[in-house]
Design an enzyme around this catalytic site. Structure first.
Site, PDB file in Angstrom:
ATOM      1  N   HIS A 260      46.667 -74.259 -92.372  1.00 18.75           N
ATOM      2  CA  HIS A 260      47.047 -74.707 -91.028  1.00 18.75           C
ATOM      3  C   HIS A 260      48.567 -74.926 -90.951  1.00 18.75           C
ATOM      4  O   HIS A 260      49.241 -74.378 -90.075  1.00 18.75           O
ATOM      5  CB  HIS A 260      46.304 -76.012 -90.710  1.00 18.75           C
ATOM      6  CG  HIS A 260      46.659 -76.618 -89.387  1.00 18.75           C
ATOM      7  ND1 HIS A 260      45.858 -76.500 -88.281  1.00 18.75           N
ATOM      8  CD2 HIS A 260      47.733 -77.346 -88.986  1.00 18.75           C
ATOM      9  CE1 HIS A 260      46.426 -77.126 -87.253  1.00 18.75           C
ATOM     10  NE2 HIS A 260      47.561 -77.663 -87.659  1.00 18.75           N
ATOM     11  N   GLU A 261      49.091 -75.695 -91.892  1.00 17.88           N
ATOM     12  CA  GLU A 261      50.535 -75.985 -91.884  1.00 17.88           C
ATOM     13  C   GLU A 261      51.333 -74.698 -92.093  1.00 17.88           C
ATOM     14  O   GLU A 261      52.389 -74.514 -91.484  1.00 17.88           O
ATOM     15  CB  GLU A 261      50.891 -77.031 -92.940  1.00 17.88           C
ATOM     16  CG  GLU A 261      50.213 -78.405 -92.754  1.00 17.88           C
ATOM     17  CD  GLU A 261      50.397 -79.017 -91.373  1.00 17.88           C
ATOM     18  OE1 GLU A 261      51.439 -78.774 -90.736  1.00 17.88           O
ATOM     19  OE2 GLU A 261      49.479 -79.732 -90.902  1.00 17.88           O
ATOM     20  N   HIS A 264      51.985 -73.015 -88.858  1.00 16.00           N
ATOM     21  CA  HIS A 264      53.144 -73.605 -88.157  1.00 16.00           C
ATOM     22  C   HIS A 264      54.444 -73.072 -88.761  1.00 16.00           C
ATOM     23  O   HIS A 264      55.379 -72.719 -88.051  1.00 16.00           O
ATOM     24  CB  HIS A 264      53.142 -75.130 -88.318  1.00 16.00           C
ATOM     25  CG  HIS A 264      52.140 -75.844 -87.459  1.00 16.00           C
ATOM     26  ND1 HIS A 264      52.104 -75.730 -86.093  1.00 16.00           N
ATOM     27  CD2 HIS A 264      51.141 -76.721 -87.776  1.00 16.00           C
ATOM     28  CE1 HIS A 264      51.134 -76.500 -85.599  1.00 16.00           C
ATOM     29  NE2 HIS A 264      50.522 -77.105 -86.601  1.00 16.00           N
TER      30      HIS A 264
HETATM   31 ZN    ZN Z   1      48.962 -78.551 -86.329  1.00 18.64          ZN
END
Ligand code: ZN
Length: 501
Positions: A260-261, A264
């Site tokens: 997830h990170e 980003h």
């Molecule tokens: Zn997030």
């Protein structure tokens, strides 16, 4: 020097200051000695205020006007300055005294929230939250709004998000999605107990790094460390770092939150680098940011082709627990839909129930239809209705998220909007790359990077979320793609098809 170049030069200088603050924040959250925390927080608050003052200064306003008068501007450069002007005018609406009061209130509130959560006692946090709600109402009025005060708060995180859009999306979910998920919740035919055995932290770390490298997170332009709450932070161009957290009794937690990170980080790393500190080189919104992180986390790393590629390696790392577990059994367990009271531990479907609940409560607070006194009761009632859960205490209920203590109201909907944008991108990507899933099965993620670069990352903030969706998929946000995705994926999982995989 031309007006535009002068503006870029000034923005670049402010960006350097921002870099210093970011590095101080990263250090604060990762390695710094506890003894320096108070003084560091004060320093960060001071420098953040300076940055805000510099940005809303008269000088900046003049630089923007001079840049706009520059006769040699290209179309993209003009747009860059116009959006910067919009941001400048908006930032000026919040007086420095208000910003300071807001920041003082939230730094205290954060400390109190931690204690309240620890003691599971909402009454400690209540007066601070009441103040935060009032400050947010004031903020909405300072920023200005037409249809709904909540619009002003939402627009802080996504310019193209409105209360009307969020309402529309959630009412479609209520009509076409909630019953479907509640039916899955009732089936209870998936065993995920083997994911909850002891999984060594260091081995999880090594497997996670192995996967991130394969997915294309460049460790020469970032790094991964441990922190209390996983986050991504851009320090400067060519340095975007992520953090993770270990959970030794839930396999998948560390990997999925790191992926997830990474989503980003890839977005930040993929932004155009030519004009740091200006909209051209910034991300457009939190919704699009979440579309990237949740794209990699859910649509890629929870998919069957992904595990067709990685499962043998995972079994190698955790032979003792997984040697007898088939790929299909593992995949089903990883995607099990369950009645979980905690948002960040929930599956990708019930996740949106958590967001709907927060959105309903925030909106009611901003409209003054609800006071903070009623909040725990209203919270618990909704958890019962949406998920059939009896909330045991405030810590697992109304106190679970950090966001309100940071003063962020209007932020939660971007998680859902981002997920729905992500599903829409997935369908467009499948259209543009017909062999997508075969590539994933082979561990070739380069075409995904190229698609995201061209369709999402390269626009910086020159396009809004809606405009990016139109560019990439031919239409604005359409939640039906997500609903379709959920049905396509979860019916086979729950009806036991593909049992032979
Ligand atoms: Zn997030």
């Amino acid at each position: 020097m031309s007006g535009y170049k002068k503006l870029l030069e000034r923005a670049r200088q402010l960006h350097h200051l921002y870099s210093a603050v970011a590095l101080m924040e990263w250090d604060l959250e990762t390695y710094m000695p506890k003894g320096g925390v108070d003084s560091r927080s004060e320093a960060i608050a001071f420098l953040s205020r300076r940055l805000h003052e510099n940005f809303i200064s008269k000088e900046m306003g003049e630089l923007i006007e001079n840049a706009l008068a520059d006769p040699d501007l290209t179309e993209a450069q003009r747009k860059n300055v116009l959006i910067m002007k919009e941001d400048y005018e908006k930032a000026k609406k919040l007086p420095p005294e208000f910003v300071e009061e807001f920041s003082k209130t939230t730094s205290k509130a954060f400390v109190v929230w931690q204690e309240a959560k620890h003691k599971s006692d909402f009454s400690l946090f209540k007066p601070y939250l009441a103040k935060i709600v009032e400050l947010n109402i004031e903020k909405a009025n300072l920023l200005g709004w037409e249809k709904h005060p909540y619009d002003a708060l939402l627009s802080e995180y996504d310019k193209s998000a409105t209360t009307e859009l969020v309402e529309k999306v959630f009412s479609t979910l209520k009509e076409q999605f909630v019953d479907f998920v509640q039916d899955l919740l009732d089936r209870e035919n998936i065993d995920d107990s083997f994911l909850r055995k002891y999984y060594d932290k260091q081995k999880q770390w090594e497997f996670t790094v192995f996967v991130l490298k394969k997915l294309g997170y460049p460790f020469d332009k970032g790094r991964m460390d441990y922190s209390e709450h996983p986050f991504t932070i851009g320090i400067n161009i060519g340095d975007v770092r992520i953090t993770t957290k270990a959970n030794e009794y839930l396999l998948g937690d560390m990997l999925l939150s790191s992926v997830h990170e990474m989503g980003h980080a890839l977005y930040d790393l993929g932004l155009p680098t030519e004009a740091p500190g200006t909209p051209m080189s910034e991300s457009t919104s939190l919704s699009i940011h979440e579309s990237q992180s949740r794209f990699w986390e859910n649509y890629i790393a929870r998919s069957l082709p992904f595990w067709e590629h990685f499962y043998t390696a995972l079994q190698g790392f955790f032979h003792e627990h997984l040697s007898d577990v088939s790929l299909w059994k593992f995949y089903r367990a990883l995607n099990k839909v369950s009645r979980c009271p905690i948002r960040i531990q929930s599956d990708e479907l019930t996740y949106h129930f958590h967001i709907m609940i927060r959105y309903e409560l925030e909106k009611a607070l901003i409209e003054r239809r609800l006071t903070v006194d009623d909040l725990p009761h209203e919270w618990n009632t909704r958890y019962k209705a949406y998920l059939g859960i009896d909330i045991k205490n405030d810590a697992e209920g109304v106190l679970q998220d950090v966001h309100w203590s940071h003063g962020t109201i209007g932020y939660f909907p971007t998680y859902s909007l981002g997920t729905f944008y992500g599903a829409q991108f997935l369908f467009a990507m499948e259209r543009d790359i017909p062999e997508l899933w075969q590539l994933v099965r082979e561990g070739n993620f380069t075409p995904i990077h190229q698609w995201l670069q061209k369709n999402i990352w390269s626009h910086g903030k020159l396009l809004t979320s809606e405009e990016i969706a139109k560019f990439a998929t031919g239409e604005g946000l359409n939640v039906h793609y997500f609903i379709q995705y959920a049905r396509n994926k979860y019916l086979p999982i729950y009806e036991g098809e593909l049992e032979t995989v």
